[in-house]
Write a protein that holds these residues in place. Structure first.
Motif, PDB file in Angstrom:
ATOM      1  N   LEU A   1     -58.890  -6.861  15.776  1.00  0.00           N
ATOM      2  CA  LEU A   1     -59.609  -7.521  14.536  1.00  0.00           C
ATOM      3  C   LEU A   1     -60.193  -8.901  14.812  1.00  0.00           C
ATOM      4  N   GLY A   2     -59.884  -9.602  15.955  1.00  0.00           N
ATOM      5  CA  GLY A   2     -60.527 -11.209  16.193  1.00  0.00           C
ATOM      6  C   GLY A   2     -59.490 -12.126  16.213  1.00  0.00           C
ATOM      7  N   PHE A   3     -58.083 -11.757  15.834  1.00  0.00           N
ATOM      8  CA  PHE A   3     -57.157 -12.756  15.879  1.00  0.00           C
ATOM      9  C   PHE A   3     -56.978 -13.042  17.241  1.00  0.00           C
ATOM     10  N   ASN A   4     -56.775 -14.412  17.490  1.00  0.00           N
ATOM     11  CA  ASN A   4     -56.659 -15.003  18.996  1.00  0.00           C
ATOM     12  C   ASN A   4     -55.608 -15.978  18.791  1.00  0.00           C
ATOM     13  N   ARG A   5     -54.730 -16.067  17.843  1.00  0.00           N
ATOM     14  CA  ARG A   5     -53.717 -16.808  17.983  1.00  0.00           C
ATOM     15  C   ARG A   5     -52.633 -16.291  16.976  1.00  0.00           C
ATOM     16  N   ILE A   6     -51.230 -16.341  17.396  1.00  0.00           N
ATOM     17  CA  ILE A   6     -50.267 -16.105  16.332  1.00  0.00           C
ATOM     18  C   ILE A   6     -49.208 -17.173  16.398  1.00  0.00           C
ATOM     19  N   SER A   7     -48.641 -17.141  15.414  1.00  0.00           N
ATOM     20  CA  SER A   7     -47.255 -18.146  15.179  1.00  0.00           C
ATOM     21  C   SER A   7     -46.024 -17.488  14.741  1.00  0.00           C
ATOM     22  N   LEU A   8     -45.089 -17.881  15.332  1.00  0.00           N
ATOM     23  CA  LEU A   8     -43.828 -16.953  15.250  1.00  0.00           C
ATOM     24  C   LEU A   8     -42.692 -17.630  14.457  1.00  0.00           C
ATOM     25  N   GLY A   9     -42.238 -17.485  13.353  1.00  0.00           N
ATOM     26  CA  GLY A   9     -41.134 -18.211  13.079  1.00  0.00           C
ATOM     27  C   GLY A   9     -39.980 -17.823  13.704  1.00  0.00           C
ATOM     28  N   VAL A  10     -39.284 -18.795  14.482  1.00  0.00           N
ATOM     29  CA  VAL A  10     -37.899 -18.452  15.186  1.00  0.00           C
ATOM     30  C   VAL A  10     -36.794 -19.217  14.571  1.00  0.00           C
ATOM     31  N   GLN A  11     -36.837 -20.556  14.264  1.00  0.00           N
ATOM     32  CA  GLN A  11     -35.905 -21.312  13.681  1.00  0.00           C
ATOM     33  C   GLN A  11     -34.706 -21.581  14.536  1.00  0.00           C
ATOM     34  N   ASP A  12     -34.039 -20.724  14.820  1.00  0.00           N
ATOM     35  CA  ASP A  12     -32.831 -20.830  15.884  1.00  0.00           C
ATOM     36  C   ASP A  12     -32.413 -19.368  16.376  1.00  0.00           C
ATOM     37  N   PHE A  13     -32.420 -19.253  17.737  1.00  0.00           N
ATOM     38  CA  PHE A  13     -31.632 -17.981  17.932  1.00  0.00           C
ATOM     39  C   PHE A  13     -30.293 -17.689  17.916  1.00  0.00           C
ATOM     40  N   ASP A  14     -29.467 -18.729  17.600  1.00  0.00           N
ATOM     41  CA  ASP A  14     -28.188 -18.585  17.361  1.00  0.00           C
ATOM     42  C   ASP A  14     -27.723 -17.676  16.466  1.00  0.00           C
ATOM     43  N   PRO A  15     -26.627 -16.680  16.813  1.00  0.00           N
ATOM     44  CA  PRO A  15     -26.309 -15.560  15.716  1.00  0.00           C
ATOM     45  C   PRO A  15     -25.719 -16.435  14.650  1.00  0.00           C
ATOM     46  N   HIS A  16     -24.718 -17.746  14.655  1.00  0.00           N
ATOM     47  CA  HIS A  16     -23.919 -18.163  13.823  1.00  0.00           C
ATOM     48  C   HIS A  16     -24.943 -18.812  12.710  1.00  0.00           C
ATOM     49  N   VAL A  17     -25.884 -19.456  13.456  1.00  0.00           N
ATOM     50  CA  VAL A  17     -27.041 -20.029  12.455  1.00  0.00           C
ATOM     51  C   VAL A  17     -27.723 -19.081  11.569  1.00  0.00           C
ATOM     52  N   GLN A  18     -28.024 -17.961  12.457  1.00  0.00           N
ATOM     53  CA  GLN A  18     -29.078 -17.012  11.687  1.00  0.00           C
ATOM     54  C   GLN A  18     -28.414 -16.468  10.601  1.00  0.00           C
ATOM     55  N   GLU A  19     -26.967 -15.939  10.779  1.00  0.00           N
ATOM     56  CA  GLU A  19     -26.140 -15.391   9.711  1.00  0.00           C
ATOM     57  C   GLU A  19     -26.082 -16.499   8.683  1.00  0.00           C
ATOM     58  N   ALA A  20     -25.986 -17.779   8.706  1.00  0.00           N
ATOM     59  CA  ALA A  20     -25.909 -18.805   7.590  1.00  0.00           C
ATOM     60  C   ALA A  20     -27.121 -19.032   6.757  1.00  0.00           C
ATOM     61  N   VAL A  21     -28.228 -18.803   7.749  1.00  0.00           N
ATOM     62  CA  VAL A  21     -29.362 -19.034   7.058  1.00  0.00           C
ATOM     63  C   VAL A  21     -29.971 -17.400   6.555  1.00  0.00           C
ATOM     64  N   ASN A  22     -29.448 -16.183   6.693  1.00  0.00           N
ATOM     65  CA  ASN A  22     -29.922 -15.009   6.499  1.00  0.00           C
ATOM     66  C   ASN A  22     -31.189 -14.817   7.215  1.00  0.00           C
ATOM     67  N   ARG A  23     -31.318 -14.978   8.357  1.00  0.00           N
ATOM     68  CA  ARG A  23     -32.256 -14.116   8.972  1.00  0.00           C
ATOM     69  C   ARG A  23     -32.056 -13.846  10.608  1.00  0.00           C
TER      70      ARG A  23
END
Ligand code: SF4
Length: 457
Positions: free
Chosen positions: A164-186
């Protein structure tokens, strides 16, 4: 040039303030700026014919991330998207009638919420409508990007976006750590993220941005250091590292975060320092505020050439475009005006389905706003303000016009954040991480001290 990390100075200057993606900032927008004012600005802008930038806001998310401060609607009901796509289509048509068709769209950005809440067919429909009403371009100079939630896309979607012509993406990562991910519900694995990046690269999308957040609950330097190492290994072209601002009285979802699990200010500083060190040692160039990029990225070239620009998406290598905001809560910047759409989804539908613009507030810059915007842009993007340039652009005598501001900067000069001479202000390497404190000195709306902004660090 590396920012010098001085914990004592950072602690001393830590105060709430805007990120200056616009000046004046959004809290100054008012309801006196209406649809008619927007139409006038849009029609007038055709005489300058600067290129266009389009922002499309998609508000839906399947799950709430607890740290989130975005305008979003949490729903699992995918049927909601169909009505939204129809409304967007109508809105695109209305804007399309105002702007000359030959004005190229150099930038296009889908943000959210989660733009990939929409199916590929729905995104294709929006792009078809945009191509009908605006001149989208296919040359490499274009910057067509989409914010991607790696948990919501598959290979076909990524390939489809490239087609479709997109040549850029940005990804929300925030933190890969499972403890942090659990605390922020992601919950989002490294593998999911790697897979999306690999699909994107194979599809021809080479411009990849990652967003990280420091200051989240349960983060420690060791754990966050591991995340940054993983990120460096994946080698995105751009990395933004935002400081988490805990404002539960403003953002309801943040009430799910336990204050006791948040890092202390000393720990936040340690997280930031570690991140700056790791990224710069890995070859990333510090662009400004919270942005880093690989040396061959356009942002780095723009920084070196003094042509870096700041807009609602952060830093940009494109010179000023007229920005058209579409979708609920979207902000536009056409000529010397800002405008914002209704934030309530129901009210947005009511307006657009009756073929009316959804603009509810905005502002037209006055002469003083324009001078200050220029100064703040120079500080944020080039780390330097040359009085002669501002004087030539705005017919003022800089030292006389900003006499009180220059006096207020004196303590920062003593502290080594900047060097003010008879003809320029230069942000020092010590001041680079605190540049928005310097910019605040030129913000006419900052008195008295504001509430609801995030801390400088
Ligand atoms: S952080 Fe992004 S994905 Fe999460 S709730 Fe906010 S907008 Fe949605």
């Amino acid at each position: 040039m590396l920012p010098i990390f001085d914990p004592e100075l950072i602690r001393r200057y830590d105060r709430n303030g805007p990120r200056y993606t616009s000046y004046p900032t959004a809290p100054q927008f008012h309801a006196g700026f209406d649809t008619q004012a927007y139409r006038t600005a849009a029609l007038l802008s055709n005489s300058s014919a600067v290129p266009l930038s389009i922002y499309v806001h998609v508000p839906f998310c399947a799950n709430p991330c607890f740290y989130c401060g975005c305008n979003r609607v949490i729903t699992r009901n995918r049927d909601q998207a169909a009505r939204y796509v129809k409304a967007l289509s109508a809105e695109i048509g209305m804007h399309g009638r105002l702007f000359h068709h030959h004005r190229p769209v150099e930038q296009l950005h889908f943000g959210g919420g989660t733009p990939t809440f929409l199916t590929l067919d729905q995104i294709t429909e929006i792009m078809r409508r945009l191509r009908t009403d605006f001149m989208l371009i296919d040359t490499p100079e274009r910057e067509y990007g989409m914010e991607i939630d790696p948990r919501t896309v598959d290979r076909e979607t990524i390939e489809g976006l490239a087609q479709l012509g997109f040549n850029r993406i940005s990804l929300g990562v925030q933190d890969f750590d499972p403890h942090v991910q659990e605390a922020v519900n992601r919950i989002q694995s490294i593998e999911q993220t790697r897979e999306v990046v690999e699909h994107a690269r194979r599809s021809g999308i080479q411009q990849i941005g990652f967003d990280l957040i420091y200051g989240l609950p349960r983060q420690t330097p060791e754990r966050f250091g591991n995340t940054v190492r993983e990120v460096i290994d994946i080698r995105p072209t751009r990395i933004a590292v935002y400081g988490y601002a805990h404002l539960p009285e403003v953002f309801k979802a943040q009430r799910q975060i336990r204050r006791s699990e948040l890092p202390t200010s000393a720990e936040r500083l340690a997280l930031l320092r570690l991140t700056v060190d790791q990224l710069t040692q890995a070859g990333y160039v510090y662009i400004g505020m919270d942005h880093f990029a690989l040396p061959d990225d356009k942002l780095v070239h723009a920084l070196a050439a003094g042509t870096l620009h700041r807009n609602f998406q952060g830093y940009s290598s494109h010179a000023q475009c007229d920005l058209i905001g579409m979708g609920v809560s979207a902000i536009g910047n056409v000529g010397d005006t800002y405008s914002q759409n209704l934030k309530d989804l129901g009210a947005y539908y009511t307006a657009v389905e009756h073929r009316q613009f959804a603009i509810c507030k905005g502002l037209k810059l006055n002469a003083d706003d324009r001078v200050r915007r220029d100064v703040i842009q120079q500080l944020m993007c080039n780390g330097r303000v040359e009085y002669s340039r501002i004087q030539a652009n705005h017919c003022i005598d800089f030292p006389a016009y900003f006499a009180s501001e220059l006096t207020n900067l004196a303590p920062m000069q003593t502290d080594g954040l900047l060097r003010a001479t008879d003809d320029s202000i230069e942000v020092s390497d010590k001041g680079r991480l605190l540049v928005r404190n310097i910019a605040m000195a030129f913000d006419a709306y900052m008195r008295p001290r504001p509430a609801g902004y995030s801390a400088a660090i």
